[in-house]
Design a protein around this motif. Structure first.
Motif, PDB file in Angstrom:
ATOM      1  N   GLY A 130     -61.325 -21.690  32.733  1.00 14.70           N
ATOM      2  CA  GLY A 130     -61.794 -22.637  33.581  1.00 14.70           C
ATOM      3  C   GLY A 130     -61.119 -23.879  33.863  1.00 14.70           C
ATOM      4  O   GLY A 130     -60.084 -24.277  33.399  1.00 14.70           O
ATOM      5  N   THR A 131     -61.321 -24.262  35.091  1.00 15.98           N
ATOM      6  CA  THR A 131     -60.885 -25.864  35.395  1.00 15.98           C
ATOM      7  C   THR A 131     -61.901 -26.762  35.537  1.00 15.98           C
ATOM      8  O   THR A 131     -62.968 -26.562  36.510  1.00 15.98           O
ATOM      9  CB  THR A 131     -60.130 -25.664  36.806  1.00 15.98           C
ATOM     10  N   ARG A 132     -61.903 -27.817  34.802  1.00 16.47           N
ATOM     11  CA  ARG A 132     -63.078 -28.781  34.772  1.00 16.47           C
ATOM     12  C   ARG A 132     -62.644 -29.819  35.963  1.00 16.47           C
ATOM     13  O   ARG A 132     -61.740 -30.699  35.996  1.00 16.47           O
ATOM     14  CB  ARG A 132     -63.113 -29.570  33.608  1.00 16.47           C
ATOM     15  N   LEU A 133     -63.420 -29.984  37.054  1.00 20.58           N
ATOM     16  CA  LEU A 133     -63.073 -30.825  38.002  1.00 20.58           C
ATOM     17  C   LEU A 133     -64.151 -32.080  38.164  1.00 20.58           C
ATOM     18  O   LEU A 133     -65.602 -31.746  37.844  1.00 20.58           O
ATOM     19  CB  LEU A 133     -63.289 -30.291  39.436  1.00 20.58           C
ATOM     20  N   GLN A 134     -63.948 -33.333  38.144  1.00 22.86           N
ATOM     21  CA  GLN A 134     -64.544 -34.334  38.001  1.00 22.86           C
ATOM     22  C   GLN A 134     -64.313 -35.195  39.289  1.00 22.86           C
ATOM     23  O   GLN A 134     -63.014 -35.628  39.545  1.00 22.86           O
ATOM     24  CB  GLN A 134     -64.355 -35.166  36.815  1.00 22.86           C
ATOM     25  N   VAL A 135     -65.229 -35.376  40.314  1.00 22.24           N
ATOM     26  CA  VAL A 135     -64.998 -36.103  41.393  1.00 22.24           C
ATOM     27  C   VAL A 135     -65.627 -37.446  41.430  1.00 22.24           C
ATOM     28  O   VAL A 135     -66.932 -37.590  41.145  1.00 22.24           O
ATOM     29  CB  VAL A 135     -65.601 -35.276  42.639  1.00 22.24           C
ATOM     30  N   PHE A 136     -65.289 -38.488  41.428  1.00 27.54           N
ATOM     31  CA  PHE A 136     -65.650 -39.727  41.194  1.00 27.54           C
ATOM     32  C   PHE A 136     -65.819 -40.424  42.665  1.00 27.54           C
ATOM     33  O   PHE A 136     -64.994 -40.204  43.552  1.00 27.54           O
ATOM     34  CB  PHE A 136     -64.906 -40.778  40.320  1.00 27.54           C
ATOM     35  N   GLY A 173     -70.765 -33.961  44.265  1.00 24.74           N
ATOM     36  CA  GLY A 173     -71.516 -32.601  43.944  1.00 24.74           C
ATOM     37  C   GLY A 173     -70.615 -31.742  43.623  1.00 24.74           C
ATOM     38  O   GLY A 173     -71.273 -30.578  43.175  1.00 24.74           O
ATOM     39  N   ASP A 174     -69.546 -31.968  43.792  1.00 26.54           N
ATOM     40  CA  ASP A 174     -68.461 -30.588  43.706  1.00 26.54           C
ATOM     41  C   ASP A 174     -67.854 -30.661  42.087  1.00 26.54           C
ATOM     42  O   ASP A 174     -67.134 -29.650  41.725  1.00 26.54           O
ATOM     43  CB  ASP A 174     -66.993 -30.597  44.546  1.00 26.54           C
ATOM     44  N   SER A 175     -68.364 -31.642  41.412  1.00 27.02           N
ATOM     45  CA  SER A 175     -67.929 -31.818  39.974  1.00 27.02           C
ATOM     46  C   SER A 175     -68.616 -30.590  39.287  1.00 27.02           C
ATOM     47  O   SER A 175     -69.827 -30.334  39.347  1.00 27.02           O
ATOM     48  CB  SER A 175     -68.466 -33.232  39.238  1.00 27.02           C
ATOM     49  N   VAL A 214     -60.544 -36.635  40.407  1.00 24.05           N
ATOM     50  CA  VAL A 214     -60.079 -37.066  41.835  1.00 24.05           C
ATOM     51  C   VAL A 214     -61.190 -37.777  42.244  1.00 24.05           C
ATOM     52  O   VAL A 214     -62.276 -38.312  41.728  1.00 24.05           O
ATOM     53  CB  VAL A 214     -59.890 -35.861  42.658  1.00 24.05           C
ATOM     54  N   HIS A 215     -61.077 -38.584  43.436  1.00 25.17           N
ATOM     55  CA  HIS A 215     -61.981 -39.468  44.060  1.00 25.17           C
ATOM     56  C   HIS A 215     -62.389 -38.474  45.342  1.00 25.17           C
ATOM     57  O   HIS A 215     -61.674 -37.667  45.644  1.00 25.17           O
ATOM     58  CB  HIS A 215     -61.204 -40.814  44.541  1.00 25.17           C
ATOM     59  N   GLU A 216     -63.699 -39.044  45.572  1.00 30.70           N
ATOM     60  CA  GLU A 216     -64.275 -38.536  46.802  1.00 30.70           C
ATOM     61  C   GLU A 216     -63.468 -38.455  47.970  1.00 30.70           C
ATOM     62  O   GLU A 216     -62.518 -39.715  48.358  1.00 30.70           O
ATOM     63  CB  GLU A 216     -65.548 -39.141  47.369  1.00 30.70           C
ATOM     64  N   GLY A 217     -63.311 -37.300  48.554  1.00 32.55           N
ATOM     65  CA  GLY A 217     -62.506 -37.221  49.957  1.00 32.55           C
ATOM     66  C   GLY A 217     -61.193 -36.401  49.724  1.00 32.55           C
ATOM     67  O   GLY A 217     -60.516 -36.323  50.847  1.00 32.55           O
ATOM     68  N   ASP A 218     -60.854 -36.527  48.460  1.00 35.12           N
ATOM     69  CA  ASP A 218     -59.613 -35.923  48.174  1.00 35.12           C
ATOM     70  C   ASP A 218     -59.698 -34.268  48.468  1.00 35.12           C
ATOM     71  O   ASP A 218     -60.799 -33.728  48.327  1.00 35.12           O
ATOM     72  CB  ASP A 218     -58.996 -36.140  46.700  1.00 35.12           C
ATOM     73  N   THR A 219     -58.436 -33.707  48.518  1.00 34.31           N
ATOM     74  CA  THR A 219     -58.681 -32.247  48.506  1.00 34.31           C
ATOM     75  C   THR A 219     -57.789 -31.821  47.316  1.00 34.31           C
ATOM     76  O   THR A 219     -56.932 -32.374  46.820  1.00 34.31           O
ATOM     77  CB  THR A 219     -57.558 -31.869  49.689  1.00 34.31           C
TER      78      THR A 219
END
Lengths: 115, 113
Positions: free
Chosen positions: B106-112, B82-84, B13-18
């Motif tokens: 697990g779920t791998r979350l990447q925030v760009f 930082g939530d990545s 996801v991108h920063e700011g997304d929920t």
């Protein structure tokens, strides 16, 4: 509190060698857990102790794996002989269950590579 | 056999997304469900849930449990880089006089940015 302390942080060894991983739980915690983490299988519970007594070792993969907890402040996980498929990150965790403290506190893990 | 299933496996996801992360479980004599965040090394504790319908909240993170439908969700609003991390769901049950904590993959979350 220093938290759960594991050693070594990294271990590289050759197939057939004995490997010993060490863990010092948080003082006062009455449960200690050994987990193994791989990309394919995630976090797997190997064995856990309550008041130094092994309660459930059904996750220990085979007889090559053994774990001991001689006192409340120390535990070891031993692999003899080691094999390449044992390569993983091994986590130790401790907790104080029964007083609203069911959450686990993890050590930093031991990255094991068996060549 | 007791099991914990998380979805999605991966999320970008991108920063700011929920984002909403899911955890479903099957366990004998359920006692509690826990969420952990794993960045580089050791998982760190986020929430413990024991009762249905009561939301736990910590800043931008929140979680709720449905014991009837056997699932939990973890919401992160206004995501930041930082939530990545990998977010792990774990369930504690009690069977055969033992109480194990069983983890999902697990779920791998990447925030760009």
């Amino acid at each position: 509190d220093a938290g759960v302390i594991q050693s070594p942080r990294h271990e590289v060894t050759e197939m057939g060698q004995e490997v010993t991983l060490r863990c010092k739980p948080i003082s006062g915690h009455d449960y200690l857990f050994w987990y193994r983490q791989t990309m394919m299988r995630g976090l797997e519970l190997l064995i856990y102790f309550n008041n130094n007594v092994p309660i459930d070792d059904s996750g220990m993969p085979e007889d090559r794996f053994s774990a001991k907890m001689p006192n409340a402040s120390f535990s070891t996980l031993k692999i003899q002989p080691s094999e390449p498929r044992d390569s993983a990150v091994y986590f130790c965790a401790s907790s104080l269950i029964g007083q609203g403290g069911e959450k686990l506190f993890f050590g930093s893990g031991t990255q094991l590579s068996v060549l | 056999e007791d099991k914990v299933v998380q979805s999605p496996l991966s999320l970008v996801v991108h920063e700011g997304d929920t984002v909403t992360l899911n955890c479903s479980y099957e366990v004998t004599n359920f006692r509690s469900l826990l969420w952990y965040k794993q960045e580089k090394k050791a998982p760190t504790f986020l929430f413990m849930l024991t009762s249905s319908g009561i939301e736990k909240k910590s800043g931008r993170l929140s979680s709720i449990l449905d014991k009837k439908e056997l699932f939990s969700i973890l919401n992160i609003t206004a995501t930041q880089t930082g939530d990545s991390a990998v977010y792990l769901c774990a369930v504690r049950g009690e069977a055969y006089n033992t109480d194990k904590l069983i983890f999902g993959t697990g779920t791998r979350l990447q925030v760009f940015p």
